[in-house]
Design a protein around this motif. Structure first.
Motif, PDB file in Angstrom:
ATOM      1  N   LEU A   1      -1.374  10.829  10.361  1.00  0.00           N
ATOM      2  CA  LEU A   1      -2.202  11.852  10.085  1.00  0.00           C
ATOM      3  C   LEU A   1      -2.975  11.475   8.636  1.00  0.00           C
ATOM      4  O   LEU A   1      -3.682  12.510   8.054  1.00  0.00           O
ATOM      5  CB  LEU A   1      -1.714  13.121  10.049  1.00  0.00           C
ATOM      6  N   GLY A   2      -2.591  10.414   7.747  1.00  0.00           N
ATOM      7  CA  GLY A   2      -3.101  10.106   6.574  1.00  0.00           C
ATOM      8  C   GLY A   2      -2.406  10.671   5.287  1.00  0.00           C
ATOM      9  O   GLY A   2      -2.795  10.541   4.223  1.00  0.00           O
ATOM     10  N   ARG A   3      -1.041  11.404   5.800  1.00  0.00           N
ATOM     11  CA  ARG A   3      -0.170  12.008   4.585  1.00  0.00           C
ATOM     12  C   ARG A   3       0.576  11.099   3.746  1.00  0.00           C
ATOM     13  O   ARG A   3       1.252  10.016   4.539  1.00  0.00           O
ATOM     14  CB  ARG A   3       0.487  13.049   5.215  1.00  0.00           C
ATOM     15  N   ARG A   4       0.433  11.032   2.685  1.00  0.00           N
ATOM     16  CA  ARG A   4       1.251   9.978   1.869  1.00  0.00           C
ATOM     17  C   ARG A   4       2.705  10.421   1.541  1.00  0.00           C
ATOM     18  O   ARG A   4       2.892  11.736   1.779  1.00  0.00           O
ATOM     19  CB  ARG A   4       0.587   9.694   0.581  1.00  0.00           C
TER      20      ARG A   4
ATOM     21  N   PRO B   1       0.643  -1.112  -0.024  1.00  0.00           N
ATOM     22  CA  PRO B   1       0.100  -0.009  -0.190  1.00  0.00           C
ATOM     23  C   PRO B   1       0.929   1.233   0.027  1.00  0.00           C
ATOM     24  O   PRO B   1       2.019   1.189   0.426  1.00  0.00           O
ATOM     25  CB  PRO B   1      -0.890  -0.085   1.211  1.00  0.00           C
ATOM     26  N   VAL B   2       0.180   2.389  -0.443  1.00  0.00           N
ATOM     27  CA  VAL B   2       0.994   3.664  -0.386  1.00  0.00           C
ATOM     28  C   VAL B   2       1.375   4.141   1.066  1.00  0.00           C
ATOM     29  O   VAL B   2       0.443   4.091   2.006  1.00  0.00           O
ATOM     30  CB  VAL B   2       0.091   4.647  -1.221  1.00  0.00           C
ATOM     31  N   ALA B   3       2.574   4.326   1.430  1.00  0.00           N
ATOM     32  CA  ALA B   3       3.119   4.766   2.695  1.00  0.00           C
ATOM     33  C   ALA B   3       2.279   5.962   3.141  1.00  0.00           C
ATOM     34  O   ALA B   3       2.107   6.957   2.391  1.00  0.00           O
ATOM     35  CB  ALA B   3       4.494   4.925   2.800  1.00  0.00           C
ATOM     36  N   GLN B   4       1.968   5.872   4.443  1.00  0.00           N
ATOM     37  CA  GLN B   4       1.031   7.054   4.989  1.00  0.00           C
ATOM     38  C   GLN B   4       1.381   7.103   6.394  1.00  0.00           C
ATOM     39  O   GLN B   4       1.558   6.071   7.158  1.00  0.00           O
ATOM     40  CB  GLN B   4      -0.360   7.080   4.729  1.00  0.00           C
ATOM     41  N   ASP B   5       1.460   8.599   6.992  1.00  0.00           N
ATOM     42  CA  ASP B   5       1.633   8.527   8.486  1.00  0.00           C
ATOM     43  C   ASP B   5       0.506   8.279   9.288  1.00  0.00           C
ATOM     44  O   ASP B   5      -0.657   8.293   8.664  1.00  0.00           O
ATOM     45  CB  ASP B   5       2.549   9.633   8.839  1.00  0.00           C
TER      46      ASP B   5
ATOM     47  N   LEU C   1       5.899  11.271  -0.806  1.00  0.00           N
ATOM     48  CA  LEU C   1       5.904  12.066  -2.024  1.00  0.00           C
ATOM     49  C   LEU C   1       6.495  11.088  -3.087  1.00  0.00           C
ATOM     50  O   LEU C   1       6.973   9.897  -3.088  1.00  0.00           O
ATOM     51  CB  LEU C   1       7.263  12.911  -1.889  1.00  0.00           C
ATOM     52  N   GLU C   2       5.912  11.297  -4.463  1.00  0.00           N
ATOM     53  CA  GLU C   2       6.262  10.530  -5.486  1.00  0.00           C
ATOM     54  C   GLU C   2       6.956  11.428  -6.624  1.00  0.00           C
ATOM     55  O   GLU C   2       7.072  12.679  -6.395  1.00  0.00           O
ATOM     56  CB  GLU C   2       4.881   9.961  -5.952  1.00  0.00           C
ATOM     57  N   HIS C   3       7.327  10.907  -7.594  1.00  0.00           N
ATOM     58  CA  HIS C   3       8.228  11.648  -8.674  1.00  0.00           C
ATOM     59  C   HIS C   3       7.065  12.936  -9.198  1.00  0.00           C
ATOM     60  O   HIS C   3       7.657  13.991  -9.491  1.00  0.00           O
ATOM     61  CB  HIS C   3       8.534  10.856  -9.749  1.00  0.00           C
ATOM     62  N   ASP C   4       5.846  12.558  -9.376  1.00  0.00           N
ATOM     63  CA  ASP C   4       4.798  13.125 -10.039  1.00  0.00           C
ATOM     64  C   ASP C   4       4.663  14.535  -9.050  1.00  0.00           C
ATOM     65  O   ASP C   4       4.126  15.718  -9.842  1.00  0.00           O
ATOM     66  CB  ASP C   4       3.537  12.628 -10.450  1.00  0.00           C
ATOM     67  N   ASP C   5       5.229  14.345  -8.036  1.00  0.00           N
ATOM     68  CA  ASP C   5       4.809  15.674  -7.126  1.00  0.00           C
ATOM     69  C   ASP C   5       6.068  16.847  -7.277  1.00  0.00           C
ATOM     70  O   ASP C   5       5.729  17.795  -6.845  1.00  0.00           O
ATOM     71  CB  ASP C   5       4.899  15.143  -5.524  1.00  0.00           C
TER      72      ASP C   5
END
Length: 461
Positions: free
Chosen positions: A26-29, A20-24, A31-35
């Motif tokens: 607080l639900g924040r994911r 799954p996409v890593a989240q903390d 960063l990915e390259h598109d960011d």
């Protein structure tokens, strides 16, 4: 055996569910390259002298920079798309900044192979922070303020377009008229033409006797003309333009404006002083040559600069240091390669920038050993280059195992040493120059803020 274990590992990995996409918490994911394309960069910040206004630029990864000028004690702010390089006047009343063209528009025009003259240019905008009014000047590449004078600003318009706006052709008119006591008198075109030719011949004869030579002599060294400098009074909006300017400098409190000029006519080359209180313009040195490195003293009463006018022609000419003082009609040469303080085979460094100490007692400048191609014209250098091409010589670099540095490092250091300059000082009271730095002690530091008779030298050996 190894290949079997690898196959099983691959099969197990393929069956394993994707993480799954890593989240903390607080639900924040993550960063990915598109960011990365969404990131903005903060830069170009400045604060007004009264501390009431702050300016900063936000630069996105793609698109135009946005300049924000915000009043610190309130929610009042001005936003300028494409703005950058904001500066405040010393009284904090005005802000000036450059507005760059939209980068996306520029990219599209370049894809269409548009020339430089067809591309939009940067603009200068001056904002009055007291009422929000502003004035915009098109096609401006740079501007400057005096350090402590809020009234003046200078700016340099972009070079004029080379696009042809005037076309020559042949008129279809077959006759002309002259005004005589009895009224209009009709003349044929051939009659008028013969009269004009006779007049032009007479003027040509006068020119040959005592007028300006219609074919000026070609300079020994090609030199580009300067560009227009505009001086603007911020309080009135009145502007004054000076042609052929290559560099300029305000004195600290705005008493004077000095500028160097490079013009078509040799007598227009030189350094000029504008008294900003009276508007008087004075040429303090003239003659064909290059003039650079303008520097005012702290009290605004003296100006120092460099010039090669006494050795104009060679690709690498000998420079001289000049000094002008308030009340003098012309600047005086105080140091050149023949000065008794100059080490043998040395001259003033072409990159030297004179600088006064704050107490006005000394003027610092730089010297260096004279290069092998010093004093040679372009024609001589071209002949030498052709001669070397006909009889090429091999270059051999020898490295010894006891050398302190490897050969590539030695090459870099040798180039650095050839370009190194050495600080010297001119005593403005005793009118005498002293060489401070030498090859044995190449790094000498003088604190221009101090009145002490001390310099610090560093020997790296």
């Amino acid at each position: 055996m190894i290949s079997a274990s690898v196959s099983v590992a691959v099969a197990l990995f393929a069956l394993w569910p994707s993480p799954p996409v890593a989240q903390d918490e607080l639900g924040r994911r993550a960063l990915e390259h598109d960011d990365y394309d969404k990131w903005n960069s903060l830069g170009g910040s400045s604060l007004s002298n009264d501390g009431q206004w702050v300016a900063f630029s936000v630069r996105p990864a793609k698109g135009a920079t946005t300049l924000t000028i915000r009043e610190v004690g309130s929610q009042k702010q001005y936003t300028i798309v494409g703005g950058s390089s904001a500066r405040f006047t010393s009284d904090s009343r005005f802000a000036a900044y450059v507005i760059q063209p939209d980068p996306e528009v520029l990219e599209k025009l370049r894809e269409q192979d548009k020339g430089r003259d067809e591309l939009p240019q940067s603009k200068l905008e001056i904002l009055d922070l007291t009422d929000g009014s502003h004035v915009t000047m098109n096609d401006v590449r740079s501007f400057s303020f005096p350090e402590e004078a809020p009234v003046w600003i200078t700016y340099s318009p972009s070079k004029p377009s080379k696009k042809t706006t005037v076309r020559s052709g042949k008129s279809e008119i077959k006759e002309t008229y002259t005004i005589e006591p009895n009224g209009l008198s009709r003349r044929s075109l051939t009659e008028a033409k013969s009269t004009e030719e006779a007049s032009s011949k007479g003027k040509a004869g006068e020119s040959e006797k005592g007028g300006r030579d219609p074919k000026p002599k070609k300079d020994a060294r090609e030199k580009a003309n300067g560009t227009t400098l505009v001086l603007r009074d911020l309080s009135t909006g009145i502007e004054r333009r000076f042609p052929d300017v290559t560099s300029h400098r305000f004195s600290k409190a705005g008493a004077h404006l000095a500028f160097a000029a490079s013009a078509t006519d040799a007598e227009d080359d030189g350094v000029y002083i504008v008294d900003l209180a009276t508007g008087a313009l004075t040429q303090i040195l003239s003659g064909r040559g290059s003039y650079s490195s303008l520097s005012f003293s702290e009290d605004e009463r003296q100006l120092a600069f460099m010039s090669d006018r006494d050795d104009y022609g060679p690709v690498k000419p000998s420079q001289s240091l000049y000094l002008w003082g308030v009340g003098q009609k012309e600047a005086a040469k105080i140091v050149d390669a023949s000065n008794e303080s100059m080490p043998e085979g040395w001259w003033l460094a072409s990159s030297s920038t004179p600088r006064f100490t704050e107490d006005g007692r000394r003027l610092l400048f730089d010297t260096q050993p004279r290069p092998d191609d010093a004093g040679k014209t372009k024609e001589v250098l071209d002949k030498e280059k052709k001669a070397k091409a006909k009889d090429p010589q091999a270059t051999l670099d020898i490295w010894h195992w006891k050398d302190e540095a490897l050969q590539p490092q030695q090459v870099i250091q040798a180039r650095r040493e050839r370009n190194r300059s050495y600080v010297a000082a001119y005593d403005l009271t005793a009118k005498k120059a002293v060489q401070l730095a030498t090859k044995e002690m190449s790094r000498v530091s003088v604190d221009t803020r101090s009145s002490a008779d001390v310099a610090v030298g560093v020997d790296s050996t």
